[in-house]
Design a protein around this motif. Sequence first.
Motif, mmCIF file in Angstrom:
data_model
loop_
_atom_site.group_PDB
_atom_site.id
_atom_site.type_symbol
_atom_site.label_atom_id
_atom_site.label_comp_id
_atom_site.label_asym_id
_atom_site.label_seq_id
_atom_site.Cartn_x
_atom_site.Cartn_y
_atom_site.Cartn_z
ATOM 1 N N THR A 17 0.852 -1.198 0.000
ATOM 2 C CA THR A 17 0.000 0.000 0.000
ATOM 3 C C THR A 17 0.880 1.239 0.000
ATOM 4 N N PHE A 18 1.174 1.800 1.171
ATOM 5 C CA PHE A 18 2.039 2.975 1.224
ATOM 6 C C PHE A 18 3.461 2.619 0.810
ATOM 7 N N PRO A 27 8.394 7.691 -4.836
ATOM 8 C CA PRO A 27 8.276 9.156 -4.798
ATOM 9 C C PRO A 27 6.860 9.676 -4.992
ATOM 10 N N LYS A 28 6.090 9.092 -5.907
ATOM 11 C CA LYS A 28 4.736 9.615 -6.153
ATOM 12 C C LYS A 28 3.811 9.343 -4.966
ATOM 13 N N ASP A 29 4.037 8.232 -4.270
ATOM 14 C CA ASP A 29 3.221 7.954 -3.092
ATOM 15 C C ASP A 29 3.607 8.858 -1.928
ATOM 16 N N LEU A 30 4.897 9.111 -1.800
ATOM 17 C CA LEU A 30 5.365 10.014 -0.749
ATOM 18 C C LEU A 30 4.872 11.440 -0.999
ATOM 19 N N ILE A 36 -1.426 15.462 1.406
ATOM 20 C CA ILE A 36 -2.630 15.266 2.215
ATOM 21 C C ILE A 36 -2.368 15.515 3.692
ATOM 22 N N SER A 37 -1.134 15.275 4.146
ATOM 23 C CA SER A 37 -0.828 15.437 5.571
ATOM 24 C C SER A 37 -0.900 16.889 6.032
ATOM 25 N N SER A 61 11.226 11.333 6.125
ATOM 26 C CA SER A 61 11.049 12.667 6.733
ATOM 27 C C SER A 61 9.583 13.057 6.841
ATOM 28 N N ILE A 62 8.788 12.121 7.382
ATOM 29 C CA ILE A 62 7.376 12.406 7.606
ATOM 30 C C ILE A 62 7.094 12.362 9.106
ATOM 31 N N ASN A 63 5.965 12.930 9.501
ATOM 32 C CA ASN A 63 5.568 12.937 10.903
ATOM 33 C C ASN A 63 4.157 12.382 11.024
#
Length: 267
Positions: A17-18, A27-30, A36-37, A61-63
């Motif tokens: 999925t992710f 890259p396109k999923d990130l 959206i985040s 580098s996501i939260n």
Amino acid sequence: MRQMKSNHLLLTDIDGTFVYDSAQVEPKDLAAFNQISEHLFTGIGTGRSIAEINYIEKVNSINLDYKVAFNGALIVNKDNKSLYAKTIEQEELLQLVDYLEKHQITFDALDGNIRFGNFKHENAAQLLGIKYHYIEDERVYSYARTKKIYKINLRPDNLEVAKNVSDYLKNNFSGLSVFQVGKKRIEISAAQTSKGFALEKIATNKFKTITVGDSENDISMFKKADISYCMEHAASYVKKEATFVVPRFADAIYHLMDHQLEEASSL
């Protein structure tokens, strides 16, 4: 893009999925996730461990606001404060390990710190940074009996064996939650643990929920979510439980942003 209300929560699965190839986020999923985040709360719901979720967070580098590990057996918030934790009951664990030893079923297990077992992980990238302790001989069963375990992955030889084992466990181990994931993997955690249970525990009437997944262990969160997306490669019985079926994670996000905002806000 219209602004989505901040009382929405997106909970996504990892593998298939992710993290489509179970190794790294494309890259396109990130890019879709990052977009959206900015507009809602985000979380990952997976059969994997908190350590592996943290790894995905760090390398991309996501939260995340919420982390659901071991199919709902462990839930933490963005400060890594535990909201719920439940290991497999010791009596159930001992009976399960006896069954695995008797039938010589290959497995790996997670205790919250490491992954161990007699399954040979050939693609290290798919371990997502967690340490794996491979135990080749019969000692693996004795070792498992001494641990507090959140989740066990069974690796039967083929689809027919996997189905038979899954059916047997579901019918004979009432103290376990059992999910067949993909063609040959069975995920086991404590009873009354599921991604759907975790979603309810997090939401508690304060969030409208959106979920994304691709496997049997995602069905429970599809059923509890206001809007759900299933990957196109999923089994038909999984896809039918989702609101929408899409090719990739990014497709789910852009569909959500383009077509579902008003509906989601009015739910």
